[in-house]
Design an enzyme around this catalytic site. Structure first.
Site, mmCIF file in Angstrom:
data_model
loop_
_atom_site.group_PDB
_atom_site.id
_atom_site.type_symbol
_atom_site.label_atom_id
_atom_site.label_comp_id
_atom_site.label_asym_id
_atom_site.label_seq_id
_atom_site.Cartn_x
_atom_site.Cartn_y
_atom_site.Cartn_z
ATOM 1 N N TYR A 30 0.819 -1.222 0.000
ATOM 2 C CA TYR A 30 0.000 0.000 0.000
ATOM 3 C C TYR A 30 0.850 1.268 0.000
ATOM 4 O O TYR A 30 0.570 2.212 0.716
ATOM 5 C CB TYR A 30 -0.972 0.007 1.182
ATOM 6 C CG TYR A 30 -1.796 -1.250 1.331
ATOM 7 C CD1 TYR A 30 -2.277 -1.935 0.208
ATOM 8 C CD2 TYR A 30 -2.105 -1.760 2.577
ATOM 9 C CE1 TYR A 30 -3.035 -3.094 0.337
ATOM 10 C CE2 TYR A 30 -2.870 -2.920 2.716
ATOM 11 C CZ TYR A 30 -3.319 -3.587 1.598
ATOM 12 O OH TYR A 30 -4.066 -4.737 1.733
ATOM 13 N N HIS A 31 1.883 1.268 -0.854
ATOM 14 C CA HIS A 31 2.770 2.424 -0.970
ATOM 15 C C HIS A 31 2.850 2.946 -2.405
ATOM 16 O O HIS A 31 3.957 3.215 -2.907
ATOM 17 C CB HIS A 31 4.176 2.071 -0.479
ATOM 18 C CG HIS A 31 4.233 1.620 0.938
ATOM 19 N ND1 HIS A 31 5.288 0.873 1.438
ATOM 20 C CD2 HIS A 31 3.386 1.820 1.976
ATOM 21 C CE1 HIS A 31 5.071 0.620 2.723
ATOM 22 N NE2 HIS A 31 3.930 1.180 3.068
ATOM 23 N N PRO A 32 1.735 3.124 -3.111
ATOM 24 C CA PRO A 32 1.827 3.670 -4.474
ATOM 25 C C PRO A 32 2.382 5.089 -4.440
ATOM 26 O O PRO A 32 2.048 5.885 -3.560
ATOM 27 C CB PRO A 32 0.376 3.639 -4.967
ATOM 28 C CG PRO A 32 -0.454 3.700 -3.722
ATOM 29 C CD PRO A 32 0.330 2.936 -2.697
#
Length: 536
Positions: A470-472
């Site tokens: 969850y690090h775009p």
């Protein structure tokens, strides 16, 4: 046009937008408007650290994006949650506080982000944090965001055993990975304030809202930016079915995140002209890099059965949850006051790496990050993955309508180096978790499983089991104007137009070595300085 007395319009009240709203409105001569598509963050599930899986999987707080079928992950589509509401993703994330490695920011400068080296960024990291530990040479003590080491790690012996296992495997011990050195095994840090999630809504926005020069509009969906020629002059939004226009005398600042910011730029005619013309969008400026360079971290859950009944898997029944919740509700202490990632590590996958490229979150439970599919029995796990992927993806709109979700294609594991990095990660992790320190606790390997050994077996298992961390990020990157993929200059100004900036995790040239909330807040602190100096 309405309300044309605003100087600045900030679109998105998330990890960056709340910081900007606070810092820009500190100057009383500027009138600041903050527009947020979501609503209030006022929920016990947002405030309670251990309840993080609830807001992360709630459409009230989450845009609920999903990737396209990923060709190098056997066609799997991966969940891509992004915060919707005050605080943005800082209201739904895991509260893990990681600056990144100093060399990450030196790398930004090498990519054309002049003035973003670590020596330039350190003062803004220090400005945002109130570190509850020692070492104030490298750490800040007066900032709005409380940062601490969570609960006493002695509450569960597995935390210390994991650190000791890393030391036995030959890695250094490190009491503060956000201090002088990142590398090593030690306690993890979280942005939790006296048992409550320290989101940017809590730390930055709420203290600023009483200011008469700051206006907040919630549940307002921005459809496009407004221009006079090539100068950004405002924004159009829909609220309660009605369309409104607002104008900014100085600047429009886009802080809608790594998915929302490139989407809004493209909807407004800023992006790859060929693609936008096919959708019938009038071109403001041809900027091919908008939506490109998308990067993310992948992780797997490396799980073992636990021989002792001491894990959180024994706390998942309704009675235990009720007791944990009651203790947190009345005292803001106990297992409800932590994200449970209380020990961690940053290591190099090989000696030739210039800085750590692998990250571990240790969890005394065997369960998915989203709270689903817990192991029946006692278990523990590490979340692990390479932190410097070479694969690149994109965010592209598919229609001229702002309510249609964009096409998100990460191209995970497209680059062969990413595939080989995962082979090293699996073997290194297995070696660490089989050290003597964990012997009193270690049962059978749940996953990957002892039958996963060869390169081909590891490759197949990884393709089927990796999840987004969850690090775009990096989808509107800063860089030199001569770089066709750069969307912004080093002051976060959009190339080809005037009075428009982007400030959020999309501006990173390359993804940082760790969780993204801290570097995103730092970027907003630094950008606020640049903006105020430009208009003083």
């Amino acid at each position: 046009m309405q309300n044309d007395d605003y100087h600045f319009i900030i679109i998105g009240a998330g990890s960056a937008g709340c910081v900007l709203a606070n810092r820009l409105s500190e100057n009383k001569q500027f009138k600041v408007l903050l527009i947020e598509a979501g609503g209030s963050d006022n929920s016990l599930f947002v405030k309670m650290p251990s309840a993080l899986s609830y807001p992360m999987n709630s459409k009230r707080f989450n845009w609920d994006y999903e990737s396209e079928a990923e060709p190098y992950l056997d066609g799997r589509r991966l969940h891509c949650p992004r915060g919707r509401g005050l605080g943005g993703s800082s209201s739904i994330n895991g509260m893990v506080f990681v600056r990144g490695n100093p060399k990450d920011f030196d790398e930004w400068e090498e990519h054309g982000a002049d003035g973003w080296s670590y020596k330039d960024c350190l003062q803004f990291f220090k400005r945002l944090e109130s570190w509850q530990g020692e070492d104030h040479q490298h750490r800040g003590s007066l900032g709005p965001v409380k940062v601490n080491r969570g609960n006493d790690m002695r509450l569960n012996p597995l935390y210390g055993a994991f650190i000791q296992a890393g030391i036995e495997a030959g890695y250094p011990e490190n009491p503060d990975y956000n201090g002088a050195v990142q590398e090593g095994f030690g306690p993890m840090q979280m942005n939790v304030d006296n048992g409550v999630r320290a989101s940017t809504a809590k730390a930055y926005l709420r203290p600023a809202l009483p200011r008469p020069n700051l206006t907040l509009i919630k549940k307002a969906h921005v459809t496009r930016l407004l221009f006079d020629g090539r100068r950004a002059i405002g924004a159009e939004y829909i609220k309660k079915g009605r369309t409104h226009s607002v104008s900014a005398a100085r600047e429009v600042i886009l802080s809608a995140g790594s998915i929302g910011s490139p989407q809004l730029l493209q909807l407004s005619g800023i992006g790859p002209a060929g693609h936008l013309k096919k959708l019938g969008i009038d071109i403001i400026t041809d900027l091919p890099g908008v939506g490109q360079n998308l990067q993310d971290h992948l992780e797997v859950y490396f799980q073992y059965k636990c021989l002792q009944p001491i894990t959180l898997n024994g706390k998942l029944d309704l009675i235990s949850k009720g007791l944990i919740g009651a203790q947190w509700l009345f005292f803001k202490t106990g297992l409800g006051a932590t994200n449970h990632f209380e020990s961690c590590a940053f290591i190099r996958s090989s000696p030739d790496k210039k800085w750590p490229d692998v990250q571990y979150h240790f969890l005394p439970a065997a369960i998915r990050y989203d709270g689903k599919a817990p192991f029946k029995g006692h278990g523990y796990q590490v979340h692990v993955g390479p932190n410097k992927p070479k694969s690149r993806g994109s965010v592209m709109i598919t229609s001229p309508h702002s309510h249609d979700k964009p096409k998100i294609q990460f191209n995970y594991l497209q680059h062969e180096d990413d595939v080989s990095d995962w082979r090293k990660v699996i073997r290194i992790t297995r070696n660490i978790l089989e050290q003597e320190a964990l012997t009193p606790f270690r049962g059978a390997e749940i996953q990957p499983g002892k039958d996963i050994q060869t390169d081909a077996e590891i490759d197949s298992w990884v393709r089927q089991n990796v999840e987004s961390a969850y690090h775009p990020s990096c989808s509107c990157k800063m860089g030199l104007k001569t770089n066709p993929m750069a969307a912004l200059d080093s002051a976060c100004r959009v190339y080809g137009v005037e009075a428009l900036r982007v400030v959020d995790s999309s501006i990173f040239p390359t993804i940082t070595n760790g969780n993204l909330n801290a570097p995103t807040m730092m970027a907003a602190e630094k950008a606020s300085d640049l903006i105020l100096k430009a208009h003083s």
